[in-house]
Design an enzyme around this catalytic site. Structure first.
Site, PDB file in Angstrom:
ATOM      1  N   GLN A 103       0.849  -1.201   0.000  1.00 25.56           N
ATOM      2  CA  GLN A 103       0.000   0.000   0.000  1.00 25.56           C
ATOM      3  C   GLN A 103       0.882   1.247   0.000  1.00 25.56           C
ATOM      4  O   GLN A 103       0.390   2.359  -0.096  1.00 25.56           O
ATOM      5  CB  GLN A 103      -0.880   0.008   1.258  1.00 25.56           C
ATOM      6  CG  GLN A 103      -1.836  -1.169   1.336  1.00 25.56           C
ATOM      7  CD  GLN A 103      -2.438  -1.302   2.732  1.00 25.56           C
ATOM      8  OE1 GLN A 103      -3.403  -0.627   3.061  1.00 25.56           O
ATOM      9  NE2 GLN A 103      -1.867  -2.167   3.550  1.00 25.56           N
ATOM     10  N   ASN A 104       2.186   1.030   0.105  1.00 24.70           N
ATOM     11  CA  ASN A 104       3.099   2.170   0.226  1.00 24.70           C
ATOM     12  C   ASN A 104       3.398   2.789  -1.124  1.00 24.70           C
ATOM     13  O   ASN A 104       3.463   2.103  -2.143  1.00 24.70           O
ATOM     14  CB  ASN A 104       4.405   1.733   0.894  1.00 24.70           C
ATOM     15  CG  ASN A 104       4.159   1.232   2.301  1.00 24.70           C
ATOM     16  OD1 ASN A 104       3.085   1.451   2.853  1.00 24.70           O
ATOM     17  ND2 ASN A 104       5.134   0.564   2.873  1.00 24.70           N
ATOM     18  N   HIS A 121      -1.727   1.499  -4.132  1.00 23.07           N
ATOM     19  CA  HIS A 121      -2.128   2.897  -3.945  1.00 23.07           C
ATOM     20  C   HIS A 121      -1.265   3.876  -4.735  1.00 23.07           C
ATOM     21  O   HIS A 121      -1.168   5.036  -4.380  1.00 23.07           O
ATOM     22  CB  HIS A 121      -2.119   3.248  -2.448  1.00 23.07           C
ATOM     23  CG  HIS A 121      -3.155   2.498  -1.653  1.00 23.07           C
ATOM     24  ND1 HIS A 121      -3.114   2.374  -0.280  1.00 23.07           N
ATOM     25  CD2 HIS A 121      -4.261   1.812  -2.050  1.00 23.07           C
ATOM     26  CE1 HIS A 121      -4.149   1.656   0.124  1.00 23.07           C
ATOM     27  NE2 HIS A 121      -4.857   1.303  -0.930  1.00 23.07           N
ATOM     28  N   THR A 190       0.702  -2.886   8.611  1.00 31.92           N
ATOM     29  CA  THR A 190      -0.519  -2.184   8.166  1.00 31.92           C
ATOM     30  C   THR A 190      -1.586  -2.259   9.258  1.00 31.92           C
ATOM     31  O   THR A 190      -1.704  -3.285   9.930  1.00 31.92           O
ATOM     32  CB  THR A 190      -1.075  -2.750   6.833  1.00 31.92           C
ATOM     33  OG1 THR A 190      -2.328  -2.104   6.549  1.00 31.92           O
ATOM     34  CG2 THR A 190      -1.265  -4.246   6.833  1.00 31.92           C
TER      35      THR A 190
HETATM   36  C1  BJW Z   1       4.726  -1.110  12.416  1.00 35.88           C
HETATM   37  C2  BJW Z   1       5.901  -0.501  12.747  1.00 35.88           C
HETATM   38  C3  BJW Z   1       7.032  -1.290  12.581  1.00 35.88           C
HETATM   39  C4  BJW Z   1       4.434   0.933  13.103  1.00 35.88           C
HETATM   40  N1  BJW Z   1       6.917  -2.540  12.127  1.00 35.88           N
HETATM   41  N2  BJW Z   1       4.632  -2.353  11.970  1.00 35.88           N
HETATM   42  C5  BJW Z   1     -15.179  -1.541   3.029  1.00 35.88           C
HETATM   43  C6  BJW Z   1     -15.482  -1.225   4.330  1.00 35.88           C
HETATM   44  C7  BJW Z   1     -15.344   0.080   4.808  1.00 35.88           C
HETATM   45  C8  BJW Z   1     -14.886   1.094   3.977  1.00 35.88           C
HETATM   46  C9  BJW Z   1     -14.573   0.777   2.682  1.00 35.88           C
HETATM   47  C10 BJW Z   1     -14.724  -0.517   2.223  1.00 35.88           C
HETATM   48  N3  BJW Z   1     -14.329  -0.546   0.927  1.00 35.88           N
HETATM   49  C11 BJW Z   1     -13.934   0.687   0.560  1.00 35.88           C
HETATM   50  C12 BJW Z   1     -14.077   1.517   1.604  1.00 35.88           C
HETATM   51  C13 BJW Z   1     -13.752   2.979   1.613  1.00 35.88           C
HETATM   52  C14 BJW Z   1     -12.289   3.299   1.820  1.00 35.88           C
HETATM   53  C15 BJW Z   1     -11.844   2.701   3.146  1.00 35.88           C
HETATM   54  O1  BJW Z   1     -11.198   1.692   3.237  1.00 35.88           O
HETATM   55  N4  BJW Z   1     -12.198   3.369   4.236  1.00 35.88           N
HETATM   56  C16 BJW Z   1     -11.842   2.901   5.575  1.00 35.88           C
HETATM   57  C17 BJW Z   1     -10.724   3.802   6.138  1.00 35.88           C
HETATM   58  C18 BJW Z   1     -13.055   2.945   6.425  1.00 35.88           C
HETATM   59  N5  BJW Z   1     -11.482   2.781   0.721  1.00 35.88           N
HETATM   60  C19 BJW Z   1     -11.299   3.484  -0.404  1.00 35.88           C
HETATM   61  O2  BJW Z   1     -11.844   4.569  -0.565  1.00 35.88           O
HETATM   62  C20 BJW Z   1     -10.456   2.888  -1.487  1.00 35.88           C
HETATM   63  N6  BJW Z   1     -11.151   2.970  -2.732  1.00 35.88           N
HETATM   64  C21 BJW Z   1     -12.222   2.227  -3.002  1.00 35.88           C
HETATM   65  O3  BJW Z   1     -12.643   1.365  -2.277  1.00 35.88           O
HETATM   66  O4  BJW Z   1     -12.783   2.557  -4.217  1.00 35.88           O
HETATM   67  C22 BJW Z   1     -14.017   1.954  -4.585  1.00 35.88           C
HETATM   68  C23 BJW Z   1     -14.309   2.465  -5.975  1.00 35.88           C
HETATM   69  C24 BJW Z   1     -14.571   1.554  -6.987  1.00 35.88           C
HETATM   70  C25 BJW Z   1     -14.851   2.029  -8.272  1.00 35.88           C
HETATM   71  C26 BJW Z   1     -14.872   3.395  -8.522  1.00 35.88           C
HETATM   72  C27 BJW Z   1     -14.607   4.300  -7.509  1.00 35.88           C
HETATM   73  C28 BJW Z   1     -14.337   3.837  -6.219  1.00 35.88           C
HETATM   74  C29 BJW Z   1      -9.179   3.684  -1.704  1.00 35.88           C
HETATM   75  C30 BJW Z   1      -8.271   3.665  -0.526  1.00 35.88           C
HETATM   76  C31 BJW Z   1      -7.068   4.565  -0.805  1.00 35.88           C
HETATM   77  C32 BJW Z   1      -6.200   4.768   0.427  1.00 35.88           C
HETATM   78  N7  BJW Z   1      -5.271   5.816   0.158  1.00 35.88           N
HETATM   79  C33 BJW Z   1      -4.237   6.131   1.142  1.00 35.88           C
HETATM   80  C34 BJW Z   1      -3.400   7.310   0.598  1.00 35.88           C
HETATM   81  C35 BJW Z   1      -2.483   6.819  -0.527  1.00 35.88           C
HETATM   82  C36 BJW Z   1      -1.557   7.877  -0.981  1.00 35.88           C
HETATM   83  C37 BJW Z   1      -0.609   8.309   0.094  1.00 35.88           C
HETATM   84  O5  BJW Z   1       0.215   7.507   0.581  1.00 35.88           O
HETATM   85  O6  BJW Z   1      -0.681   9.472   0.466  1.00 35.88           O
HETATM   86  O7  BJW Z   1      -3.409   4.986   1.349  1.00 35.88           O
HETATM   87  S1  BJW Z   1      -4.880   6.477   2.780  1.00 35.88           S
HETATM   88  C38 BJW Z   1      -3.592   5.635   3.645  1.00 35.88           C
HETATM   89  O8  BJW Z   1      -4.083   4.443   4.308  1.00 35.88           O
HETATM   90  C39 BJW Z   1      -2.629   5.155   2.549  1.00 35.88           C
HETATM   91  C40 BJW Z   1      -2.197   3.841   3.082  1.00 35.88           C
HETATM   92  O9  BJW Z   1      -1.668   3.056   2.034  1.00 35.88           O
HETATM   93  C41 BJW Z   1      -3.474   3.302   3.680  1.00 35.88           C
HETATM   94  C42 BJW Z   1      -3.263   2.206   4.686  1.00 35.88           C
HETATM   95  O10 BJW Z   1      -2.540   2.651   5.773  1.00 35.88           O
HETATM   96  P1  BJW Z   1      -1.433   1.697   6.402  1.00 35.88           P
HETATM   97  O11 BJW Z   1      -0.375   1.463   5.420  1.00 35.88           O
HETATM   98  O12 BJW Z   1      -2.084   0.541   7.012  1.00 35.88           O
HETATM   99  O13 BJW Z   1      -0.802   2.688   7.503  1.00 35.88           O
HETATM  100  P2  BJW Z   1      -1.336   3.010   8.976  1.00 35.88           P
HETATM  101  O14 BJW Z   1      -0.676   4.261   9.412  1.00 35.88           O
HETATM  102  O15 BJW Z   1      -2.809   2.972   9.061  1.00 35.88           O
HETATM  103  O16 BJW Z   1      -0.813   1.790   9.857  1.00 35.88           O
HETATM  104  C43 BJW Z   1       0.558   1.584  10.081  1.00 35.88           C
HETATM  105  C44 BJW Z   1       0.683   0.322  10.912  1.00 35.88           C
HETATM  106  O17 BJW Z   1       2.065   0.048  11.068  1.00 35.88           O
HETATM  107  C45 BJW Z   1       0.100   0.458  12.336  1.00 35.88           C
HETATM  108  O18 BJW Z   1      -0.760  -0.653  12.575  1.00 35.88           O
HETATM  109  C46 BJW Z   1       1.320   0.391  13.243  1.00 35.88           C
HETATM  110  O19 BJW Z   1       1.079  -0.294  14.482  1.00 35.88           O
HETATM  111  C47 BJW Z   1       2.288  -0.393  12.385  1.00 35.88           C
HETATM  112  N8  BJW Z   1       3.681  -0.131  12.652  1.00 35.88           N
HETATM  113  N9  BJW Z   1       5.609   0.794  13.188  1.00 35.88           N
HETATM  114  C48 BJW Z   1       5.666  -3.030  11.850  1.00 35.88           C
HETATM  115  N10 BJW Z   1       8.249  -0.788  12.915  1.00 35.88           N
END
Ligand code: BJW
Length: 252
Positions: A103-104, A121, A190
């Site tokens: 996702q990065n 992403h 994640t």
């Molecule tokens: C460590 C550590 C160490 C710390 N070692 N670990 C179903 C249910 C509910 C909602 C939805 C659903 N389906 C879709 C949705 C809506 C939405 C969504 O998911 N919302 C939820 C938040 C509720 N999803 C979307 O909108 C997606 N699109 C979509 O579904 O489109 C449908 C569609 C179809 C057809 C036409 C039109 C639409 C798109 C999602 C896009 C996410 N974008 C981002 C930004 C990307 C660009 C950028 O980087 O700026 O992606 S948001 C952000 O979150 C980014 C990340 O990739 C993503 C995930 O975050 P991640 O990587 O998990 O990071 P963190 O910070 O959350 O967690 C870090 C973790 O690391 C923590 O747990 C720490 O404990 C751990 N950690 N140190 C190991 N050393």
């Protein structure tokens, strides 16, 4: 130091040759000094990054959103891959079938030598014309005056996937295919809150894959995972490979 004692089943799967899927998130780059999205240290100038990662935020205030992404590009360019990136690259080299779905957007997996990488992403290093949809690579650390414009005169935007936007079809299809086939799934760094990425390990579990979570904190996936290691990925992943008798060292 985190104690890492994989089960005999996990050791067997790590040593084996069955299809492996690794799903990574921002936590995998945390030990390279890059901020995660959620949790401590996840703020940018006092703002919630997830509020900036939306098409609405870009429509309302492209300059602020671009300042956030210019900062992210500078951070990522200055960062070096860590032991977690290295171990995943080493794991890919040591076995045939492995897909790394990330996702990065920072490009650190690729810089560390991982080859089979699917970016769900998008990438910080791609820009997209808001008029023509055309994408271009741009590796500059300084984009000059913000916001940047395309040659055609339209605003450029980061080539990433924001909330409410569709993921690249080929990327999510590859992820789902790999999840259905995977004997082993490593879910690393994640929060498992963002869909459809968060669905992949669940798809794998439903298809009989063995799901392992590496994260210092519990997540919604923790209850589903077959095994979980509560520690930083840069410690846990090398220790897991060592326990399985595999090298976690980076090579060219
Ligand atoms: C460590 C550590 C160490 C710390 N070692 N670990 C179903 C249910 C509910 C909602 C939805 C659903 N389906 C879709 C949705 C809506 C939405 C969504 O998911 N919302 C939820 C938040 C509720 N999803 C979307 O909108 C997606 N699109 C979509 O579904 O489109 C449908 C569609 C179809 C057809 C036409 C039109 C639409 C798109 C999602 C896009 C996410 N974008 C981002 C930004 C990307 C660009 C950028 O980087 O700026 O992606 S948001 C952000 O979150 C980014 C990340 O990739 C993503 C995930 O975050 P991640 O990587 O998990 O990071 P963190 O910070 O959350 O967690 C870090 C973790 O690391 C923590 O747990 C720490 O404990 C751990 N950690 N140190 C190991 N050393």
């Amino acid at each position: 130091m985190t104690e890492v004692r994989p089960s005999p089943k996990l050791v067997e799967l790590l040593r084996g040759t069955g299809p492996l899927l690794a799903l990574t998130g921002a936590g995998v780059s945390a030990e390279s000094g890059l901020a995660t999205f959620r949790g401590p240290g996840g703020l940018w100038e006092g703002r919630d990054p997830t509020e900036l990662a939306t098409p609405q935020a870009f429509r309302d205030d492209p300059l602020t959103v671009w300042r956030f992404y210019a900062w992210r590009r500078a951070q990522a360019a200055a960062a070096t891959p860590n032991r977690a990136h290295e171990t995943l690259a080493a794991l890919e080299r040591s076995r045939g079938e492995m897909l790394l779905v990330t996702q990065n957007v920072d490009g650190l997996h690729e810089r560390c030598g991982s080859r089979q990488v699917v970016r769900l992403h998008g990438s910080l290093w791609r820009l997209r014309c808001t008029a023509e949809g055309r994408e271009l690579d741009d590796l500059r650390t300084d984009l000059g005056e913000l916001p940047p414009y395309c040659d055609c005169g339209a605003l450029l935007r980061p080539g990433v996937v924001w909330f409410g936007e569709a993921l690249p079809e080929d990327a999510i299809e590859a992820g789902v295919r790999a999840a259905r086939q995977a004997a082993l799934v490593l879910v690393v760094g994640t929060s498992s809150l963002v869909y459809p990425a968060a669905e992949l390990p669940r798809i794998a579990a439903a298809a009989g894959g063995y799901v392992v979570e590496v994260n210092p904190e519990t997540t919604p996936l923790s209850a589903v995972a077959d095994e979980r290691f509560a520690g930083p990925a840069g410690e846990v992943l090398p220790a897991l490979l060592e326990a399985a008798g595999l090298s976690s060292e980076a090579s060219s």
